[in-house]
Each structure stands twice: as C-alpha cells, then as structure tokens.
Design an enzyme around this catalytic site. Structure first.
Site, mmCIF file in Angstrom:
data_model
loop_
_atom_site.group_PDB
_atom_site.id
_atom_site.type_symbol
_atom_site.label_atom_id
_atom_site.label_comp_id
_atom_site.label_asym_id
_atom_site.label_seq_id
_atom_site.Cartn_x
_atom_site.Cartn_y
_atom_site.Cartn_z
ATOM 1 N N LYS C 76 1.040 -1.206 0.222
ATOM 2 C CA LYS C 76 0.307 0.178 -0.183
ATOM 3 C C LYS C 76 0.921 1.204 -0.071
ATOM 4 O O LYS C 76 2.101 1.209 0.715
ATOM 5 C CB LYS C 76 -1.103 -0.311 1.280
ATOM 6 C CG LYS C 76 -2.125 1.069 0.933
ATOM 7 C CD LYS C 76 -2.698 0.905 2.397
ATOM 8 C CE LYS C 76 -4.594 2.135 2.643
ATOM 9 N NZ LYS C 76 -4.771 1.530 3.590
ATOM 10 N N SER C 151 -9.929 1.402 2.611
ATOM 11 C CA SER C 151 -8.677 2.312 2.099
ATOM 12 C C SER C 151 -8.100 1.357 0.972
ATOM 13 O O SER C 151 -7.000 1.721 -0.177
ATOM 14 C CB SER C 151 -8.025 3.067 2.735
ATOM 15 O OG SER C 151 -6.934 2.706 3.733
ATOM 16 N N SER C 175 -10.333 -0.964 6.767
ATOM 17 C CA SER C 175 -9.064 -0.619 5.859
ATOM 18 C C SER C 175 -8.992 -1.783 5.607
ATOM 19 O O SER C 175 -8.025 -2.004 3.727
ATOM 20 C CB SER C 175 -8.048 0.654 5.794
ATOM 21 O OG SER C 175 -9.263 1.884 5.541
#
Ligand SMILES: [Mg+2]
Ligand SMILES: [Zn+2]
Lengths: 95, 488, 484
Positions: C76, C151, C175
C-alpha cells in the site's frame, strides 16, 4: 446541534483550508448529516466513565539521552518546494 | 509613579494602582539530545544541521521521549519544593506556523509532570515566597528569520524539538525588583541542579509575562495581558513598566482591558497587540496519541531526590550558621553555585572573614571588570587561599597583597612565587626595621621635635616614611611598635 | 506445473527453497501480469525494473534461511519506501520521495522480499471504496465498475487479481478487512502495538495498524510473523515475544468457545449476510467449538465515536502537510495564504471533510462534548470486550454489512459510506486483532467475508479458527481476467 456557515468558515480558518462559498454550503450539509449521526452518543450516560487514555497495552518507553542523528541537512531540505542551501523558504509572514 | 523597594505603585490623578505580575518562564533543559528525537541541542550550529526527520515532521515519524529530560524536569520540581505528579500526559497544542513543522507542539496541558511549589526571594526588605503553579515539559519551535530575505521568511529548525520546562508562577509578583529577583533565583536553582544553564543570550531562558493592574486595595485581579517571549530581565522590566502604564491609562480614560497576547518591541520600547495570534487562538489541545501517559515510580523520584545537591536556600542558612556570615554576605555567596563552590574551596584552609572580604571585594571587582564568570576566574581558589594565608600570617601586608593579587590576575601564579621573585616579603625583622626607623628619625629631626612637643598627628608621617623607604614591605604593626618606643 | 501467479505464498517459498523456481521467474511472472493489468489502476508507482534486478541479484546469491526468499511484494502506498515515491494517495504528497523506510516494509526486505511497487489507496487511508484517491478509482477484479473496498483498495484489488502474491495494508476502521471481504481475500488487523507505525503515513494514530492481506490463512500467518516486530522508534509498539504463527497453525478448534454478539444482528442486517453468518456458526459448531450468545451492548455507539476520534487525530496528524518541508505547495501572497491554498488544493474533499470534523470536535468549547465523550465511549466498548472475553475465546461476526457496491454509488452520501465499517470499527476502537476470511458469495456472485475477533495478542487463536473454517468453507475465488 447544527453547524452553520459561520462555523464552517471558522473551522476552515482554524484548519488553514480555504473554502469558497459553494464548497462551504456543501460542507455545511455534509457535516450536519454526519453530526446528526454522531450525536447518537448523547443517548449514552458517561458521567462516571473514565476516558480511555491509551489503547496500547504497554508503558511509555524511554530513550537514552544520546545524539544519534547528525547533520542530514541535505536530506531534510531535499523535498522542500522552496529552499536554499541552508533554509526552508516560505512566503513572508505578515504580523 | 512611586518606586519603593517593597511597593511598586502607579499613580494617576488621585488613584494608585498596584501591578500584578505572573511569569511563564521557558527554561531549556540541559540535555545532549532533543525531547523526542536524537538530534543535538548544541547552541550556535549552522542552520538546519541539527534536524532529524522527527524534528522536521516527516510523514510517519514518531516521537520517542528522552528519559534524561524527564529526570531534569523532576529534579527541577524537587528544587522548587513542588509536587511531582506520578502520572502526566503529553498533549498536542495545535497551531500553524512556519517554524512549527508538525503543526502542533507537544506539551503538557491538563496533567503536567510537576504541580504546585514555591520559590523564596531574598529582597532588601526581607524574604518573600512566590508560588509556583506548575512545571511542564514541552518542545521548542524552530526559528523564523524575517530579515535576511526581503520577500521571504527563512526557517531554521535546529531548535525544533529541544526540551523546554515551562515554569508558571502564580500572580504573586508585584514589582520590577521582584521580577528581577524571581528570575535570578529560578536561574540559580536550575544552575545548582544542572537542569538549565540559564543563558539568556542564547535563549535558554525566556518568559511570557502576564501583567494586570488593579486599584490599590482592590481584591479581585484585573484583566491580564500576556507579553510573549521576552528574552532578558531588562526587557521584562521594560515591558512590564510600559504595559502596566498603558493599562492604567486605558482604565483612567474609562476604558477596559482586553485579555490578549502582546508583543514587546524592544526597539520602540512598547508592547503591541498580536492580532494575528488571536484568530488562531484555539489550540485544540488533546492527548498525543503517539505517546502513552508518562508514569514514574516513587523509586524513580527517590533516586533523584537522593542526588539533589544543597540548594541556595539551605546553603545560605548553613553559611550563616556555620561561618557566621551576615545574611547579605551569604546571599551574595550562594546566589551562584560556582561562587559558593569557590568560596568553600578558599575557606577550606583560610580565614573565613578575610576570605569573604576578598571574594566579595577584590575578586568580584576583577571579574566584573573583565566580564568573566567565576568559573573563568584567572585566580584559582587555591591560589587565592594561599594569598589570604600570607596576609594572615603577616608575610605580606594587605596593601602588598593587593599588588600581588593584580599580578596573579594576569596569570594565576602562586602568590608565594610572586613575593619571592619580586622581593615583596614583609620585613618583620625588628633589627632591620630599627635601622630604617633610625634613618627616618635622623633625617627628620625637626619633625621629631614637633612631635615631642605635642603634635601627635605626626606619628603617621613617621610610619609613612618608614613604609616608603622599605618599599612598602615593612610590617606595619612592628613599625608602629618600634616607632612608639623610639619616639618617647 | 500450475501458473506461478496461482501459487500461494507458502508454495512459492517452498519451491524457491527447493530451487524448483527462481526469484527472477516469479518476479517476471508478476511484472508481466501487472503490466497487462493497468486498467485496474492498482499501482500508483511501480518499481518493476528494480524488482527484476533485485530478483537477479537474489538468484545469484540466494539466502534460503529467509522467510520470504526472493518473493516480490507490492505494498500500500501509505508505507514510506526509501528513494521511492510515497503519496498516501494524495496530491499533497504526489512528489514526495522519502529518505527512509517504514519498519514494516523494512521487515519484508530483511526477510528477502522484493518491492514490486506502491499500491493505490484512499487518500490518507480515508475511505471505504478507494474512490478518494488523487490517483483515481481502483477497479475490483470481482467485476467491472465495482469498488474493491478501501482504504487498502489497491492492495485488495492487486491481491485478488494476482498482481502480487501477498500484500500489506493498513487498517484504521476496517481498511484491511472490508476490502478483503469485498474481494474474497484474507486480511488481518493485528492487535494495536504488534506492527510498528514508524514510517507509515499516519491517519489516526490510536487506531492505525498495518496488517497482512493474503489469499489464504496460512500465508496470512506467515506474513504476519514477518511484519510484526517490536520497534523502539514507535512509542506505542508493544514488546512481547512474537511466535512462528504459521508453523503453529492448528485446525483443531474443538472445545473453543466462540461468541456470537446479538448487537451485530440488530443493525438492520440483510438476509444474505445473516445466512452467511449462520453458515459460519454451523461450521465452527461442526468442528467441535462451543457457540455462546454474547452481548456487546455499546456496539451501536462505536461508529459515532470513531467518527469523532479518527477525524480529531487526523486533523492534527495532517497539519504537517503545509507546503513547507515537502510535497505540493500552491504559491501564496503570504504564509497564511500559502497554507490555505496549499491545503485547499492539495487535499481532496473527503480528507478536507474529516479535517473539518476533527477541527470542530477539538475546538474550544466542544472538546468535552465530543472528543472526551468519544474516549469514554471507547472505554465502554473496550470494557464490553473485556467482559465477554472472560467467557469466550473469540467472536464471530460478518465482516461487512453488504458486498461490494459500484463505483459512484455512495460518494454523495458520506454517512452511508461510513456505515460500511460498522462491523469492523469497534475492533479498532478496542485495539483487538480481527481477521476477515472469505465465506461465500451473495446472489450477485460477489464475495462476502466473516470476521473472527480475538483477545489482544491472541492472533494465533484467530488464525487457528480461520484455518479450520477456511478448509470447511472451501471458498474458490474464481476471477476471470476480464480486464486483460
Ligand atoms: Mg504562554
Ligand atoms: Zn510554553
């Protein structure tokens, strides 16, 4: 409680995010719907509850008083949008 | 305006106003590295060379606290006879400024590490106790430089993250003298403890000054203004004087005081409102989620207590009791730890009375003249002690001692050697002295007649002449004795 | 031999150790597939050339004692990576190149892993659909026009599309688990303090945790044991002995007491989710676990409390993005003007909205009513869990209230977007570990997940339960590569 445009302008000032009138109106609507939802908390009696101070199940760890970072000026200034050899450069501060 | 040592009142028309002052002193913690990062705190480095990624608030950088700074704060708390809080919390104080890289300062708001304490001032009018509200740890900001580049502001983050102790007094101060005494006393205590060097030129000690006025006799406090970041005692006094008079003027003209933050302009000798601070006055304090509450144990505190040195108040008491010094002398000698150490070193082998006089007299004058700290004294305690012993045992006179002292000041020489080299040793051999005195009497037969006929004042003349031809080395006590015998 | 990209992490590690396959072959297979998968918009920054070079280097001097020998991994874009752009999905960091490495990613490289690139995410991890990223939406491989969740949406999408064998995400309110649930993958939100936050772009410090995202439970356990470490650069890192979770995996859960919280049912749950949950309950029962009905009475207050705490911390954490030290700057007449323009243009709408909420709840006169109140509620929620854990070993719930929705469906209604995290948020507030595993498909054929919540630092236990359930559920993520 409702959040009015004046409040939106005030918090935009506090958070240093400029907001034009159109955006402010949109924010006013969004924030009011969010706070309507948040205010569910008011149902709950919490007078005698201690607030949580930390979720980490440990104690504050302490560091020895040692210098481990030396001159890394180049590294520190490298990403700055405006700088010279020695300093970060920002527009004039008006008092 | 009346300036009495114990009372500072401002008179306008028929009203007398009392000035009420509280100080928030920011004292830089003496430590090698910063409060939450491992970069150096050393003064005077090239800009931005003592900045870590934490100090410059890079994404994902986290604070880790310096244990030594905690100890320094607790020690200072002990020195202020204050309550040490076993649990304290670091909060974020949020505001935007170019030299505040995180956009917040890590400070302690509701739960400081040190609670209430006190400081005793030694004023000419006597002692006065000033209350301490609290002491908390916080980060210093960086420096914005406005006067190098006309278009821009330059930012140096060397100071960013340096540990400060904010020491907040109660509004107990009432005059400029008290402010002076308070700051000096605080500095003295911290220097004794080794927790802050108190160097105001380098910014190690600054204060926010809270000033209000009220009519004499009025009980409740007036509205206060806070004058930010004043960096010398003199400026503090000037700022207070200006601000108190300004407030009195406002009130006398029928106005009222707005609680506000003001700035002291050292060039104009005025305070002015910092309006820009006002809009962003809402600091949105909340506990820093990157840190846990700071919990310290009794053992941690006791260990520090054990190693607290004798502080000025206790030392003063001991000096008075043990060495029979006056309160005045004791105050001077304990005001600074280095001075008291010097004094105690000298009197280890020397007479207390003579030592006290020489240190507070000759030595202080010398240091003053050369603008030196006692730690930089050109005359070591050991050599001064030797000099004093030479006076005491009659090897040299007090007067010769002064010239020896001057020579010592140029290079910390052993006074015995100076005396030998320069032949300054006191003449105490009665036979030698008799020879000199006989010469004086022979050369001044007319004066002898006058003396004998009753002009006793002339005795000093004969002493003077003898001293003169001895080159100042004659032992004055013996000269007196012999002269008396010869002239009768 | 099966396709390289179809192998699990554990299989890849075994094959590489047996020299049946090289790091170069694995890396090349992934790089090739990534290059053909641009349509998904999963990568913000790729590092393919470097990855291939590093793979080569590894093969020349392999170290098979490492836990992830020569394994390429994309992460990420919230993890700072040394000398490689790190954006947090934001314009304000769109040109930021860190000179340092996050501890979690450093742990990956220390175990022999190789960085493939940086994966898209919601801006500053604020979002549940990956629609707030400055770098655009991410497509879910599950179906065209579907969100991958958020997310960690880029991570979930890349993982399920087989653009990376495993990945790491961050979870502040769901997330990791919500996108895992949406994409039919496994995601763990570890106990707060297990994985260092050093070098991770902060969203809400008291809630943020990095965690593994994988295609199965065993990979998840292995990846967790690599990334979890005590770190003296993070004051909230907890010093405890980390286990070899993957070696200790145990499918036998006989006699385990598993709690079913009634309050999770009360939130107007759809029949599909309810049935999925019931199937999960039946499965653990069949495995010999004991099911107990439990109560977490303050559950309904979790999301409102979260929407005070998280924005409050975020409003402060994001104050450092001011155009001075790094990142985007918009010129201004004076300092304040520069700040206001920079932050107004540099942040997207959702981030600005949350900064505003956070600023408001902390502002003078409102602190007690909002932030303090929320911290008290948080204590109550934690107490609920503490109480329940006196009786049960773990808790089983659905991961999300719905399956994946379509891009644009919820962007105009922040509250309905926030409701996505209703089952995951309480766990962050209490600092507990929870894993989401794929449990089935809904009527549209979209994956749904179940969440197993453990006691603090009891990851081994929830891995074991998940491992046992995984076998019985036997979920197959059948994704057709429609985007290629
Ligand atoms: Mg102040
Ligand atoms: Zn302060």
């Amino acid at each position: 409680m409702t959040i009015d445009l004046k409040t939106i302008k005030h918090i935009s000032k506090l958070s240093r995010i400029s907001v034009d009138d159109e955006k402010a109106k949109k924010l006013e609507a969004d924030l009011n719907s969010i706070f309507l939802f948040i205010e569910k908390l008011n149902e709950l009696e919490t007078k005698n509850v201690e607030p949580l101070t930390s979720i980490a199940e440990t104690t504050l760890q302490l560091r020895k008083d040692e210098i481990k970072t030396h001159n890394i000026r180049e590294q520190v200034l490298k990403n700055s949008p405006d700088k010279n050899k020695d300093f970060f450069v920002v527009p004039k501060v008006v008092e | 305006m009346s300036k009495n040592q114990s009372e500072y009142l401002i008179k306008r028309n028929n009203n007398e106003y009392e000035v009420v002052i509280g100080l928030e002193v920011h004292a830089q913690v003496l430590s090698e590295s910063k409060l939450f990062s491992s970069s150096s705190t050393k003064f005077g480095a090239e800009p931005n060379t003592q900045v870590s990624l934490v100090d410059a608030a890079f994404p994902g950088m986290l604070p880790v606290i310096n244990e030594f700074c905690i100890k320094q704060a607790v020690k200072t708390g002990i020195g202020l006879k204050a309550k040490i809080n076993k649990k304290s919390i670091f909060d974020r104080k949020n505001y935007f400024y170019a030299d505040l890289p995180q956009g917040y300062q890590i400070s302690q708001y509701k739960n400081p590490i040190v609670g209430e304490g006190s400081v005793v001032l030694d004023l000419p009018s006597g002692e006065k106790k000033i209350g301490i509200e609290r002491l908390h740890l916080e980060q210093d900001a960086g420096k914005s430089i406005h006067d190098i580049d006309p278009q821009n502001t330059l930012v140096d983050l060397n100071r960013s993250g340096v540990a400060l102790m904010e020491i907040v007094s109660k509004p107990d101060l009432r005059s400029l003298e008290e402010v002076n005494a308070y700051v000096k006393k605080l500095r003295s205590i911290m220097r004794y403890l080794g927790t802050c060097d108190g160097n105001m030129q380098e910014g190690s000690l600054r204060a926010d000054v809270n000033v209000s006025v009220r009519k004499k006799g009025q009980k409740e406090l007036g509205t206060r203004c806070e004058i930010k970041n004043v960096n010398s005692i003199k400026f503090m006094q000037m700022a207070i004087e200006y601000e108190a008079n300004r407030q009195v003027d406002v009130i006398e003209e029928g106005g009222s005081i707005d609680q506000e933050t003001r700035l002291f302009d050292t060039k104009k000798n005025q305070t002015r409102s910092m309006r820009s601070k006002e809009d962003a006055h809402d600091y949105r304090y909340f506990p820093d989620p990157d840190l846990l509450p700071l919990e310290i144990s009794d053992k941690f505190i006791d260990e520090l207590k054990k190693n607290i040195p004798e502080l000025p108040d206790e030392k003063k008491k001991r000096f008075i009791e043990k060495f029979k010094l006056s309160a005045y002398e004791a105050n001077i000698l304990v005001s600074d730890n280095e001075t008291s150490k010097y004094f105690e070193e000298v009197i280890k082998e020397s007479d207390v009375k003579i030592s006290t006089n020489w240190i507070t007299g000759e030595l202080f004058a010398l240091l003053n003249e050369k603008n030196l700290e006692i730690s930089e004294s050109p005359i070591s305690a050991k050599n001064l002690s030797k000099l004093i012993n030479l006076i005491k045992d009659g090897t040299i006179s007090g007067k010769i001692a002064k010239s020896v002292f001057e020579i010592m000041a140029d290079g910390n020489k052993d006074p015995k050697k100076i005396i030998e080299e320069k032949g300054l040793k006191q003449q105490s051999d009665p036979k030698e002295l008799e020879k000199l005195i006989d010469k004086v009497i022979n050369d001044n037969q007319d004066k002898v007649k006058e003396y004998k006929s009753g002009k006793e004042k002339l005795f000093g003349f004969f002493v003077g002449q003898t001293m003169k031809i001895s080159g100042g080395k004659a032992n004055p006590k013996l000269v007196n004795e012999i002269l008396k015998k010869k002239l009768t | 031999m099966t396709n390289i990209i179809d192998l699990t992490l554990v299989e890849l590690v075994n094959k590489i150790k047996k020299k049946e396959i090289s790091s170069k072959e694995i890396t090349k297979a992934y790089v090739d597939r990534c290059k053909k998968s641009k349509k998904l918009n999963t990568f913000i920054t790729d590092d393919f050339d470097n990855a291939l070079k590093k793979a080569d280097k590894f093969d020349k001097k392999p170290d098979f004692n490492k836990k992830l020998p020569g394994i390429p991994i994309a992460v990420k874009d919230l993890f700072c990576t040394k000398d490689l752009k790190t954006t947090a999905g934001s314009k304000i960091l769109s040109n930021f190149i860190p000179s340092y490495e996050s501890t979690v990613t450093q742990n990956l490289w220390n175990e022999g892993s190789i960085l493939l690139g940086k994966l898209n995410c919601d801006e500053f991890a604020m979002g549940s659909s990956n629609e707030t990223s400055f770098f655009g939406n991410v497509q879910s491989p599950i179906g065209k026009g579907l969100v991958p969740g958020g997310s960690s949406g880029g991570s979930a999408s890349a993982l399920s599309a087989k653009l990376t064998p495993v990945t790491v995400g961050t979870d502040t309110g769901g997330s990791i688990r919500q996108p895992a649930s949406f994409t039919g993958t496994v995601g763990l939100k570890p106990t707060y303090g297990s994985c260092s936050r050093y070098g991770i772009v902060a969203f809400a410090s008291s809630l943020d945790q990095a965690g593994p995202m994988t295609r199965n439970v065993k990979d998840c356990a292995l990846l967790f044991e690599v990334i979890s470490s005590y770190d003296n650069k993070d004051s909230t890192s907890v010093n405890f002995k980390r286990a070899n979770y993957s070696n200790k995996l145990n499918k036998s859960i006989k006699g385990k007491k598993i709690g079913i919280p009634k309050e999770y049912r009360a939130e107007g749950m759809s029949k599909e989710i309810d049935e999925l949950w019931q199937r999960g309950i039946n499965i653990v029962k069949e495995s010999g676990a004991e099911i107990l009905d439990i109560s977490l009475p303050n559950t309904k207050y979790a999301l409102p409390a979260y929407y005070i705490v998280a924005p409050a911390e975020a409003s402060s954490n994001l104050a450092r993005y001011d155009g001075v030290k790094y990142g985007f700057r918009s010129p201004g007449e004076n300092l304040i003007d520069m700040y206001e323009k920079t932050r107004s243009e540099g942040f997207g709408d959702e981030v600005k909205r949350r900064i505003m909420i956070g600023t408001y709840v902390l502002s003078s006169g409102y602190y007690d009513a909002y932030y303090l109140k929320a911290q008290k509620v948080r204590q109550l929620i934690k107490n609920d869990f503490d109480e329940v854990y006196k009786k049960v070993d773990a808790i089983l719930t659905p991961s999300t209230p719905t399956s994946a929705f379509t891009i644009g469906e919820k962007t105009n209604d922040p509250v309905s977007m926030y409701l996505n995290d209703i089952f995951t948020v309480p766990i962050n507030l209490a600092g507990l570990p929870a894993i989401s595993i794929p449990a089935g498909l809904d009527s549209k054929g979209y994956p749904l997940g179940l969440q197993i919540i453990g006691k603090a630092f009891d990851e081994q236990n929830i891995f074991n339960i998940a491992y046992s359930m995984e076998e019985k559920i036997n979920f197959k993520n059948e994704i057709k590569s429609w985007w290629m």
